[in-house]
Design a protein around this motif. Structure first.
Motif, short mmCIF file in Angstrom:
data_model
loop_
_atom_site.label_atom_id
_atom_site.label_comp_id
_atom_site.label_asym_id
_atom_site.label_seq_id
_atom_site.Cartn_x
_atom_site.Cartn_y
_atom_site.Cartn_z
N ASP A 151 0.83 -1.20 0.00
CA ASP A 151 0.00 0.00 0.00
C ASP A 151 0.87 1.26 0.00
N VAL A 152 2.01 1.21 0.64
CA VAL A 152 2.94 2.34 0.66
C VAL A 152 3.44 2.60 -0.77
N TYR A 153 3.79 1.54 -1.49
CA TYR A 153 4.22 1.70 -2.88
C TYR A 153 3.12 2.39 -3.69
N SER A 154 1.91 1.90 -3.55
CA SER A 154 0.78 2.47 -4.30
C SER A 154 0.59 3.94 -3.97
N PHE A 155 0.73 4.29 -2.69
CA PHE A 155 0.58 5.68 -2.29
C PHE A 155 1.71 6.52 -2.88
N GLY A 156 2.90 5.94 -3.03
CA GLY A 156 4.00 6.64 -3.68
C GLY A 156 3.66 7.02 -5.12
N VAL A 157 2.95 6.14 -5.80
CA VAL A 157 2.50 6.44 -7.17
C VAL A 157 1.51 7.61 -7.15
N VAL A 158 0.63 7.61 -6.16
CA VAL A 158 -0.34 8.69 -6.02
C VAL A 158 0.38 10.03 -5.79
N ILE A 159 1.38 10.03 -4.92
CA ILE A 159 2.17 11.26 -4.68
C ILE A 159 2.81 11.73 -5.98
N LEU A 160 3.40 10.81 -6.72
CA LEU A 160 4.04 11.16 -7.99
C LEU A 160 3.04 11.77 -8.96
N GLU A 161 1.85 11.20 -9.03
CA GLU A 161 0.82 11.77 -9.91
C GLU A 161 0.44 13.18 -9.47
N LEU A 162 0.37 13.41 -8.16
CA LEU A 162 0.01 14.74 -7.66
C LEU A 162 1.05 15.80 -8.02
N ILE A 163 2.32 15.47 -7.86
CA ILE A 163 3.34 16.49 -8.11
C ILE A 163 3.62 16.67 -9.60
N SER A 164 3.31 15.67 -10.40
CA SER A 164 3.59 15.77 -11.84
C SER A 164 2.35 16.11 -12.67
N ARG A 165 1.17 15.87 -12.08
CA ARG A 165 -0.11 15.99 -12.80
C ARG A 165 -0.12 15.12 -14.05
N ARG A 166 0.51 13.96 -13.93
CA ARG A 166 0.48 12.96 -15.00
C ARG A 166 -0.05 11.67 -14.41
N ARG A 167 -0.72 10.89 -15.24
CA ARG A 167 -1.27 9.61 -14.77
C ARG A 167 -0.25 8.50 -14.98
N ALA A 168 -0.14 7.65 -13.98
CA ALA A 168 0.66 6.43 -14.13
C ALA A 168 -0.19 5.45 -14.92
N MET A 169 0.42 4.80 -15.88
CA MET A 169 -0.33 3.87 -16.72
C MET A 169 0.45 2.58 -16.88
N HIS A 170 -0.15 1.49 -16.44
CA HIS A 170 0.47 0.18 -16.60
C HIS A 170 0.63 -0.15 -18.08
N SER A 171 -0.30 0.32 -18.89
CA SER A 171 -0.28 0.00 -20.32
C SER A 171 0.95 0.56 -21.04
N ASP A 172 1.57 1.59 -20.49
CA ASP A 172 2.80 2.11 -21.12
C ASP A 172 4.03 1.67 -20.33
N ASN A 173 3.91 0.51 -19.66
CA ASN A 173 5.01 -0.10 -18.92
C ASN A 173 5.45 0.76 -17.73
N ASN A 174 4.48 1.46 -17.14
CA ASN A 174 4.74 2.33 -15.98
C ASN A 174 5.91 3.29 -16.21
N LYS A 175 5.94 3.89 -17.39
CA LYS A 175 7.03 4.81 -17.74
C LYS A 175 7.14 5.97 -16.77
N LEU A 176 6.02 6.50 -16.30
CA LEU A 176 6.08 7.64 -15.39
C LEU A 176 6.90 7.28 -14.16
#
Length: 163
Positions: A70-95
């Motif tokens: 869950d901590v890992y998942s929340f790290g992705v959420v933080i990254l999305e907030l500061i970058s305003r970009r969506r993490a996408m598994h379909s693009d091999n989690n490039k973000l």
């Protein structure tokens, strides 16, 4: 969620859609569907259910769901907030991969900050959030902070902004 309950609760699907805000912007966690699929005394599951864009790679590879997943998942959420970009598994989690790579090379990942929120007075806060995201996104589960540590650090950051 992890610290206040008498039994261990693993959410398993932390993502923006499952983090609700009340009128005072106090977060509430919703959708505990995955947590109900795992037996109370188990951490392994063969069922991968949820949004793969936010899933811990250890969980994806080994079926091991832990508090640190869950901590890992929340790290992705933080990254999305500061970058305003969506993490996408379909693009091999490039973000996530590009962010971690940039942070590793430069020790800072300012190129990932959203330009509208990366004003000079906000850079220190964004750097702190980026550093927290890096820790949460560590592939070494033992190096990740606990969710309580993440919450405490966010509270401290919030208090420092009100000064």
């Amino acid at each position: 969620m992890h610290s206040k309950a008498n039994i261990k609760i693993l959410h398993g699907d932390v993502k923006p859609a499952n983090i609700l805000l009340d009128d005072n912007f106090v977060p509430k966690i919703s959708d505990f569907g995955i947590s109900r699929l795992i037996a109370r005394d188990k951490e392994h599951t063969t069922s991968i259910i949820g949004d793969m864009s936010y899933m811990d790679p250890v969980y994806l590879q080994e079926g091991l769901l832990t508090k640190k997943s869950d901590v890992y998942s929340f790290g992705v959420v933080i990254l999305e907030l500061i970058s305003r970009r969506r993490a996408m598994h379909s693009d091999n989690n490039k973000l996530v991969k590009n962010f971690l790579e940039a942070h590793k090379k430069q020790k800072k990942a300012t190129e990932f900050f959203d330009k509208e929120i990366a004003m000079t007075e906000d850079l220190e806060l964004l750097d702190s959030l980026a550093g927290l995201a890096v820790e949460c996104l560590s592939l070494d589960v033992d190096e990740r902070p606990t969710m309580m540590e993440v919450a405490e650090r966010l509270l401290i950051l919030g208090r420092s902004r009100k000064v």
